[in-house]
Design a protein around this motif. Structure first.
Motif, PDB file in Angstrom:
ATOM      1  N   THR A 176     -12.456  51.844 -19.413  1.00 38.53           N
ATOM      2  CA  THR A 176     -12.252  50.668 -20.252  1.00 38.53           C
ATOM      3  C   THR A 176     -12.307  51.118 -21.703  1.00 38.53           C
ATOM      4  O   THR A 176     -13.209  51.886 -22.081  1.00 38.53           O
ATOM      5  CB  THR A 176     -13.344  49.616 -19.987  1.00 38.53           C
ATOM      6  N   PHE A 177     -11.386  50.625 -22.536  1.00 42.67           N
ATOM      7  CA  PHE A 177     -11.208  51.175 -23.875  1.00 42.67           C
ATOM      8  C   PHE A 177     -11.152  50.057 -24.916  1.00 42.67           C
ATOM      9  O   PHE A 177     -10.917  48.897 -24.592  1.00 42.67           O
ATOM     10  CB  PHE A 177      -9.945  52.039 -23.913  1.00 42.67           C
ATOM     11  N   ASP A 178     -11.369  50.440 -26.181  1.00 42.41           N
ATOM     12  CA  ASP A 178     -11.577  49.427 -27.215  1.00 42.41           C
ATOM     13  C   ASP A 178     -10.312  49.022 -27.955  1.00 42.41           C
ATOM     14  O   ASP A 178     -10.347  48.066 -28.731  1.00 42.41           O
ATOM     15  CB  ASP A 178     -12.649  49.890 -28.210  1.00 42.41           C
ATOM     16  N   ARG A 179      -9.213  49.714 -27.717  1.00 48.11           N
ATOM     17  CA  ARG A 179      -7.966  49.342 -28.395  1.00 48.11           C
ATOM     18  C   ARG A 179      -6.779  49.956 -27.662  1.00 48.11           C
ATOM     19  O   ARG A 179      -6.934  50.725 -26.729  1.00 48.11           O
ATOM     20  CB  ARG A 179      -7.966  49.792 -29.853  1.00 48.11           C
ATOM     21  N   GLU A 180      -5.589  49.632 -28.133  1.00 46.53           N
ATOM     22  CA  GLU A 180      -4.363  50.100 -27.480  1.00 46.53           C
ATOM     23  C   GLU A 180      -4.203  51.621 -27.626  1.00 46.53           C
ATOM     24  O   GLU A 180      -4.659  52.226 -28.597  1.00 46.53           O
ATOM     25  CB  GLU A 180      -3.128  49.398 -28.060  1.00 46.53           C
ATOM     26  N   PHE A 181      -3.545  52.206 -26.627  1.00 46.22           N
ATOM     27  CA  PHE A 181      -3.223  53.627 -26.658  1.00 46.22           C
ATOM     28  C   PHE A 181      -1.994  53.867 -27.540  1.00 46.22           C
ATOM     29  O   PHE A 181      -1.071  53.044 -27.577  1.00 46.22           O
ATOM     30  CB  PHE A 181      -2.908  54.143 -25.255  1.00 46.22           C
ATOM     31  N   LYS A 182      -1.971  55.014 -28.219  1.00 49.11           N
ATOM     32  CA  LYS A 182      -0.775  55.406 -28.968  1.00 49.11           C
ATOM     33  C   LYS A 182       0.266  56.054 -28.065  1.00 49.11           C
ATOM     34  O   LYS A 182       1.466  55.923 -28.300  1.00 49.11           O
ATOM     35  CB  LYS A 182      -1.158  56.366 -30.098  1.00 49.11           C
ATOM     36  N   ASP A 183      -0.190  56.773 -27.032  1.00 48.33           N
ATOM     37  CA  ASP A 183       0.717  57.481 -26.125  1.00 48.33           C
ATOM     38  C   ASP A 183       0.422  57.024 -24.702  1.00 48.33           C
ATOM     39  O   ASP A 183      -0.676  57.244 -24.185  1.00 48.33           O
ATOM     40  CB  ASP A 183       0.516  58.990 -26.253  1.00 48.33           C
ATOM     41  N   MET A 184       1.415  56.389 -24.079  1.00 48.95           N
ATOM     42  CA  MET A 184       1.249  55.895 -22.711  1.00 48.95           C
ATOM     43  C   MET A 184       2.370  56.405 -21.811  1.00 48.95           C
ATOM     44  O   MET A 184       2.867  55.683 -20.943  1.00 48.95           O
ATOM     45  CB  MET A 184       1.207  54.373 -22.693  1.00 48.95           C
ATOM     46  N   ASP A 185       2.788  57.643 -22.017  1.00 46.24           N
ATOM     47  CA  ASP A 185       3.903  58.206 -21.249  1.00 46.24           C
ATOM     48  C   ASP A 185       3.424  58.612 -19.855  1.00 46.24           C
ATOM     49  O   ASP A 185       3.093  59.775 -19.606  1.00 46.24           O
ATOM     50  CB  ASP A 185       4.499  59.405 -21.989  1.00 46.24           C
ATOM     51  N   LEU A 186       3.417  57.657 -18.939  1.00 46.91           N
ATOM     52  CA  LEU A 186       2.934  57.912 -17.592  1.00 46.91           C
ATOM     53  C   LEU A 186       3.890  58.755 -16.765  1.00 46.91           C
ATOM     54  O   LEU A 186       3.526  59.205 -15.670  1.00 46.91           O
ATOM     55  CB  LEU A 186       2.659  56.581 -16.879  1.00 46.91           C
ATOM     56  N   LEU A 187       5.082  59.013 -17.264  1.00 49.10           N
ATOM     57  CA  LEU A 187       5.986  59.924 -16.552  1.00 49.10           C
ATOM     58  C   LEU A 187       5.419  61.342 -16.527  1.00 49.10           C
ATOM     59  O   LEU A 187       5.803  62.156 -15.681  1.00 49.10           O
ATOM     60  CB  LEU A 187       7.378  59.914 -17.185  1.00 49.10           C
ATOM     61  N   ARG A 188       4.506  61.656 -17.439  1.00 55.34           N
ATOM     62  CA  ARG A 188       3.891  62.988 -17.480  1.00 55.34           C
ATOM     63  C   ARG A 188       2.747  63.137 -16.482  1.00 55.34           C
ATOM     64  O   ARG A 188       2.197  64.224 -16.346  1.00 55.34           O
ATOM     65  CB  ARG A 188       3.397  63.287 -18.895  1.00 55.34           C
ATOM     66  N   ALA A 189       2.380  62.063 -15.832  1.00 49.10           N
ATOM     67  CA  ALA A 189       1.287  62.137 -14.864  1.00 49.10           C
ATOM     68  C   ALA A 189       1.636  63.118 -13.741  1.00 49.10           C
ATOM     69  O   ALA A 189       2.753  63.127 -13.222  1.00 49.10           O
ATOM     70  CB  ALA A 189       1.008  60.762 -14.288  1.00 49.10           C
ATOM     71  N   LYS A 190       0.678  63.945 -13.360  1.00 49.41           N
ATOM     72  CA  LYS A 190       0.903  64.958 -12.332  1.00 49.41           C
ATOM     73  C   LYS A 190       0.678  64.370 -10.942  1.00 49.41           C
ATOM     74  O   LYS A 190      -0.427  63.941 -10.608  1.00 49.41           O
ATOM     75  CB  LYS A 190      -0.035  66.144 -12.563  1.00 49.41           C
ATOM     76  N   LYS A 191       1.747  64.326 -10.156  1.00 52.26           N
ATOM     77  CA  LYS A 191       1.705  63.889  -8.761  1.00 52.26           C
ATOM     78  C   LYS A 191       0.910  62.588  -8.581  1.00 52.26           C
ATOM     79  O   LYS A 191      -0.048  62.522  -7.802  1.00 52.26           O
ATOM     80  CB  LYS A 191       1.113  64.982  -7.872  1.00 52.26           C
ATOM     81  N   PRO A 192       1.306  61.508  -9.275  1.00 52.41           N
ATOM     82  CA  PRO A 192       0.585  60.241  -9.102  1.00 52.41           C
ATOM     83  C   PRO A 192       0.841  59.609  -7.729  1.00 52.41           C
ATOM     84  O   PRO A 192       0.058  58.766  -7.293  1.00 52.41           O
ATOM     85  CB  PRO A 192       1.142  59.367 -10.222  1.00 52.41           C
ATOM     86  N   THR A 193       1.926  60.005  -7.074  1.00 51.83           N
ATOM     87  CA  THR A 193       2.245  59.509  -5.738  1.00 51.83           C
ATOM     88  C   THR A 193       2.517  60.702  -4.829  1.00 51.83           C
ATOM     89  O   THR A 193       2.489  61.856  -5.258  1.00 51.83           O
ATOM     90  CB  THR A 193       3.483  58.587  -5.764  1.00 51.83           C
TER      91      THR A 193
END
Length: 359
Positions: A32-49
């Protein structure tokens, strides 16, 4: 800390937001975080599925949605990119007649724009021959602009709102798997502007409010979530003040540590524990009325949502199956903040979702 704070996991307390939702090695950040993220590029996630890394784009669901509460009705305005197609969606519930109006138009994923983050005027937008939904995001200044229209052969809607943040944001990254995030930022806003439906103009007033939901994640192949919200004003310390809450039950691996349940007050929030939903009857059997019971284990949430209008969106196709119901009605019961203060909800607007996906 208040008497009920013991029921809130420490992982639910907001910490400073890192720059990126995905680390350099492809692992995702959770919490849980206190403000918006600057970088939310979830395509870089490693093997999320379990699918090959190359098809991350087809597995990633993105949307920006807003609920706007006016004197006579409630608007849901959505731009969604499900990887295989995009969508503009507008739903309006007329509280006077209990009638639900809905406009739902698909478009190519490549023609759907989802803002890379919610700052510095980044745009979320989708346009078709019969619809247009546009977000201009300035969350770093606590502002958002929403405008759009949608029409069919019988009905039309258009709107233009300026939104100003009232409270602290709710920013969470919830694990649906080992490195499988569901990111959500929800913000409570004061709304100014107008909406016109079938030629009738509805102006915002001093009680008009909105909640913006920015949502990004890799849903499991079989997914279900429940959600209910309210927004407006309530009696707080003997005065009518802005008040809203969010209650969601999804496929978090650990409901106690990772959820997005909270109350919004003016300038502050109070966290809520996990909740469960019971529906009488089941949503698929809805006719004119239903009851949704939303409760927790600690008597912080005890709500009855009397549903009077539902918009069903059912899609059963070769590549995707969706059973999605948006519900509208009236709340009764109460929620408590972490100090044990009870807030009576009787008569407040309720809006919710009952959604099942097979991807």
């Amino acid at each position: 800390m208040g008497a009920y704070s013991q029921f809130i996991s420490e992982e639910r307390r907001a910490v400073p937001t890192p720059k990126s939702l995905v680390n350099a090695d492809g692992t995702c950040v959770f919490g849980t975080f206190d403000r918006e993220f600057k970088d939310m590029d979830l395509l870089r996630a490693k093997k999320p599925t379990h699918a090959p890394q190359a098809v991350n784009r087809l597995k990633l669901t993105l949307w920006e949605a807003t609920e706007v509460h006016l004197k006579h009705g409630v608007l849901l305005a959505v731009v969604c990119d499900m990887g295989i197609f995009g969508k503009t969606l507008n739903i309006f519930y007329d509280k006077r007649t209990k009638k639900v109006y809905a406009w739902d138009t698909n478009l190519k994923s490549s023609d759907t724009v989802i803002a890379p983050n919610l700052t510095n005027g980044r745009v979320t937008e989708a346009r078709t021959g019969v619809s247009h939904v546009l977000y201009i995001n300035h969350f770093e200044k606590g502002q958002c602009r929403l405008k759009g229209y949608h029409q069919d052969k019988e009905n039309s809607i258009k709107y233009n709102f300026s939104l100003t943040r009232i409270s602290k944001p709710s920013v969470v990254s919830i694990p649906f798997g080992e490195n499988r995030p569901l990111y959500s930022q929800k913000d409570f806003f004061k709304a100014e502007g107008s909406l016109t439906i079938n030629g009738e103009e509805m102006l915002c007033d001093e009680n008009s409010t909105a909640v913006v939901d920015d949502h990004r994640g890799y849903y499991p192949r079989r997914t279900h979530y429940d959600w209910v919200t309210t927004m407006g004003r309530n009696e707080i310390g003997g005065e009518e003040k802005f008040f809203a809450f969010n209650l969601t039950r999804n496929q978090s691996l650990d409901q106690e540590r990772y959820n997005e349940n909270l109350i919004w007050f003016e300038g502050r929030t109070s966290l809520l524990p996990p909740v469960t939903f019971t529906r009488i009857p089941e949503t698929k059997d809805f006719q004119d009325h239903a009851e949704w019971l939303i409760r927790d284990e600690y008597d912080m949430v005890n709500i009855c949502f009397d549903v009077y209008g539902i918009n069903p969106m059912i899609m059963h196709a070769a590549v995707v199956n969706i059973d999605y119901y948006v519900a509208f009605g009236v709340l009764s019961g109460y929620v408590r903040d972490e100090d044990g203060n009870k807030y009576i909800l009787d008569g407040m607007m309720g809006m919710g979702e009952d959604k099942t996906l097979l991807l």
